[in-house]
Design a protein around this motif. Structure first.
Motif, mmCIF file in Angstrom:
data_model
loop_
_atom_site.group_PDB
_atom_site.id
_atom_site.type_symbol
_atom_site.label_atom_id
_atom_site.label_comp_id
_atom_site.label_asym_id
_atom_site.label_seq_id
_atom_site.Cartn_x
_atom_site.Cartn_y
_atom_site.Cartn_z
ATOM 1 N N ILE A 1 0.848 -1.205 0.000
ATOM 2 C CA ILE A 1 0.000 0.000 0.000
ATOM 3 C C ILE A 1 0.880 1.251 0.000
ATOM 4 C CG2 ILE A 1 -1.654 1.364 1.351
ATOM 5 C CD1 ILE A 1 -2.741 -1.259 2.447
ATOM 6 N N TYR A 2 2.002 1.173 0.716
ATOM 7 C CA TYR A 2 2.884 2.332 0.845
ATOM 8 C C TYR A 2 4.061 2.263 -0.110
ATOM 9 C CZ TYR A 2 0.214 2.718 5.114
ATOM 10 O OH TYR A 2 -0.805 2.815 6.012
ATOM 11 N N ALA A 3 4.333 1.084 -0.686
ATOM 12 C CA ALA A 3 5.535 0.904 -1.487
ATOM 13 C C ALA A 3 5.297 0.981 -2.989
ATOM 14 C CB ALA A 3 6.179 -0.437 -1.148
ATOM 15 N N THR A 4 4.066 1.289 -3.402
ATOM 16 C CA THR A 4 3.833 1.437 -4.834
ATOM 17 C C THR A 4 4.567 2.672 -5.328
ATOM 18 O OG1 THR A 4 1.801 2.618 -4.287
ATOM 19 C CG2 THR A 4 1.597 0.285 -4.828
ATOM 20 N N GLY A 5 5.350 2.513 -6.392
ATOM 21 C CA GLY A 5 6.176 3.613 -6.854
ATOM 22 C C GLY A 5 7.415 3.724 -5.996
ATOM 23 N N GLN A 6 8.221 4.758 -6.237
ATOM 24 C CA GLN A 6 9.456 4.921 -5.476
ATOM 25 C C GLN A 6 9.201 5.720 -4.201
ATOM 26 O OE1 GLN A 6 12.120 6.544 -8.519
ATOM 27 N NE2 GLN A 6 13.121 4.535 -8.591
ATOM 28 N N ARG B 1 29.502 3.889 1.154
ATOM 29 C CA ARG B 1 29.136 4.079 -0.258
ATOM 30 C C ARG B 1 28.645 2.772 -0.891
ATOM 31 N NH1 ARG B 1 30.217 8.759 -2.897
ATOM 32 N NH2 ARG B 1 31.611 10.289 -1.896
ATOM 33 N N ALA B 2 29.200 1.651 -0.491
ATOM 34 C CA ALA B 2 28.733 0.364 -1.009
ATOM 35 C C ALA B 2 27.273 0.139 -0.643
ATOM 36 C CB ALA B 2 29.600 -0.768 -0.469
ATOM 37 N N ALA B 3 26.921 0.487 0.598
ATOM 38 C CA ALA B 3 25.530 0.348 1.045
ATOM 39 C C ALA B 3 24.622 1.337 0.326
ATOM 40 C CB ALA B 3 25.450 0.562 2.552
ATOM 41 N N LEU B 4 25.098 2.568 0.164
ATOM 42 C CA LEU B 4 24.316 3.597 -0.514
ATOM 43 C C LEU B 4 24.049 3.213 -1.969
ATOM 44 C CD1 LEU B 4 23.029 6.423 -0.388
ATOM 45 C CD2 LEU B 4 25.279 7.380 -0.955
ATOM 46 N N SER C 1 20.000 1.592 -5.916
ATOM 47 C CA SER C 1 19.645 0.822 -7.107
ATOM 48 C C SER C 1 18.353 0.028 -6.940
ATOM 49 C CB SER C 1 20.783 -0.144 -7.463
ATOM 50 O OG SER C 1 20.928 -1.133 -6.460
ATOM 51 N N HIS C 2 17.787 0.033 -5.749
ATOM 52 C CA HIS C 2 16.556 -0.726 -5.515
ATOM 53 C C HIS C 2 15.379 -0.056 -6.232
ATOM 54 C CE1 HIS C 2 13.264 -2.778 -3.442
ATOM 55 N NE2 HIS C 2 14.162 -3.656 -3.001
ATOM 56 N N ASP D 1 12.293 0.215 -5.616
ATOM 57 C CA ASP D 1 11.296 0.916 -4.805
ATOM 58 C C ASP D 1 11.808 2.217 -4.199
ATOM 59 O OD1 ASP D 1 9.325 -0.957 -5.240
ATOM 60 O OD2 ASP D 1 9.746 -2.097 -3.421
ATOM 61 N N VAL D 2 13.107 2.492 -4.378
ATOM 62 C CA VAL D 2 13.734 3.617 -3.676
ATOM 63 C C VAL D 2 13.914 4.830 -4.572
ATOM 64 C CG1 VAL D 2 15.874 4.384 -2.566
ATOM 65 C CG2 VAL D 2 14.908 2.139 -2.009
ATOM 66 N N ASP D 3 13.516 5.987 -4.053
ATOM 67 C CA ASP D 3 13.802 7.264 -4.698
ATOM 68 C C ASP D 3 15.190 7.696 -4.233
ATOM 69 O OD1 ASP D 3 14.028 9.896 -5.519
ATOM 70 O OD2 ASP D 3 11.970 10.439 -4.987
ATOM 71 N N LYS D 4 16.176 7.577 -5.098
ATOM 72 C CA LYS D 4 17.559 7.829 -4.699
ATOM 73 C C LYS D 4 17.837 9.289 -4.365
ATOM 74 C CE LYS D 4 19.349 8.206 -9.444
ATOM 75 N NZ LYS D 4 20.301 7.629 -10.422
ATOM 76 N N GLU D 5 16.886 10.160 -4.671
ATOM 77 C CA GLU D 5 17.027 11.570 -4.306
ATOM 78 C C GLU D 5 16.492 11.839 -2.901
ATOM 79 O OE1 GLU D 5 18.647 13.601 -6.300
ATOM 80 O OE2 GLU D 5 18.854 11.979 -7.762
ATOM 81 N N LYS D 6 15.936 10.817 -2.267
ATOM 82 C CA LYS D 6 15.331 10.984 -0.939
ATOM 83 C C LYS D 6 15.839 9.905 0.010
ATOM 84 C CE LYS D 6 11.013 13.048 -2.643
ATOM 85 N NZ LYS D 6 9.528 12.907 -2.693
ATOM 86 N N ILE D 7 17.116 10.015 0.343
ATOM 87 C CA ILE D 7 17.724 9.044 1.254
ATOM 88 C C ILE D 7 18.294 9.766 2.470
ATOM 89 C CG2 ILE D 7 19.570 7.341 1.540
ATOM 90 C CD1 ILE D 7 19.238 6.574 -1.358
ATOM 91 N N VAL D 8 17.989 9.240 3.640
ATOM 92 C CA VAL D 8 18.535 9.755 4.895
ATOM 93 C C VAL D 8 19.397 8.671 5.528
ATOM 94 C CG1 VAL D 8 16.594 11.326 5.295
ATOM 95 C CG2 VAL D 8 16.510 8.997 6.218
#
Length: 294
Positions: A51-56, A125-128, A133-134, A136-143
């Motif tokens: 429900i919350y994971a549709t899209g990035q 950086r390896a984790a990032l 690359s996932h 479901d993830v918006d790579k511009e919105k990572i904390v």
């Protein structure tokens, strides 16, 4: 209410009465493997309900204490994803998912990272890269969130200007060998009033550094709390090894609540972040010192 403004360092002494939010979204976690060169790293990836994971969606990296990739960091990832409906990734900084059973092991594991130039950044950086690359993830919105060793790690990643929207440090060391410069990530720091590993002088040095970096930073000092106040197992470590630390439930819940509010402020237009009257950062507190402009 505390203000987060560019060039302003807000320092607060927190009275602990803010209640925790109700956990809401359904989540699932799974062990994953990624690599730093030839070194296998064992992470724990938590995905919110469809429900919350549709899209990035926004995502968070969580960095463990000096004990390593233990159950506490996995539980923290589950909690964060469940509360906010975002992807949470508990990473492995030591390699092969190593977990220390004794402080001497923890000192050795963390020392390997800290004494090898560039290794901490390389592991992060390896984790990032893996998380970004996932699908479901918006790579511009990572904390990034970190505890103890992990707290100092995420602060240094902000100092290095890695692409992070914000970082949150829980009882992490504040001093750093990284040369000063402007910091783009927003910063939220929680320390215990009685944390002997992070004395008042160190907090003051951090304030000065953030002022010079023109950073958007906030430092919250939690009344009555000692080192490792976020970890429910801290009392066991204190008893078994004689370490000056201790779990503080009210401090931990307030820090979690402030973290949820911080992330919601970072991504206010993202409807996937679950929200029911989020607590404000700085509600119910009194100023230890006035805010300072850079």
């Amino acid at each position: 209410m505390a203000c987060l403004r560019k060039g302003v360092i807000s320092v607060f002494f927190v009275s602990l009465f803010l209640a925790a939010s109700v956990l809401q979204a359904e989540v699932k976690g799974e062990a994953v493997q990624y690599y730093d060169g030839d070194v296998p790293l064992k992470g724990y990836l938590v995905l919110p309900d469809t429900i919350y994971a549709t899209g990035q969606t926004p995502a968070a990296i969580l960095v463990h204490e000096w004990w390593g990739h233990d159950e506490f960091i996995k539980e923290a990832a589950l909690r964060l994803a469940k509360e906010l409906g975002i992807v949470a990734f508990a990473i492995d900084m030591f390699g092969n998912g190593r977990v220390a059973k004794h402080p001497e092991d923890a000192k050795r594991f963390s020392g390997e990272i800290l004494k090898t130039k560039g290794l901490r950044e390389k592991r992060f950086r390896a984790a990032l890269k893996y998380l970004s690359s996932h699908s479901d993830v918006d790579k511009e919105k990572i904390v990034a969130l970190g505890f103890c060793f992990g707290g100092s790690t995420v602060l240094d990643m902000a100092r290095l200007n890695l692409p992070l929207s914000g970082v949150v440090s829980f009882h992490g060391g504040l001093d750093s060998k990284i040369e000063g410069g402007k910091i783009a990530s927003r910063i939220l720091v929680f320390v215990g009033e009685h944390d002997t590993l992070i004395p008042k002088e160190e907090r003051e040095r951090f304030q000065n550094e953030m002022r010079q970096a023109n950073a958007d930073a906030e430092l919250l000092v939690l009344a009555g709390a000692r080192h490792s106040f976020m970890n429910p197992r801290a009392d066991e470590y204190k008893k078994e090894f004689g370490l000056d630390m201790g779990y503080h439930q009210r401090a931990a819940e307030l820090a979690w609540s402030g973290t949820y509010a911080f992330i919601r402020q970072l991504f206010p237009r993202d409807k996937r972040i679950v929200e029911e009257k989020p607590p404000c950062i700085g509600c119910g507190i009194w100023d230890e010192s006035s805010s300072v402009k850079g």
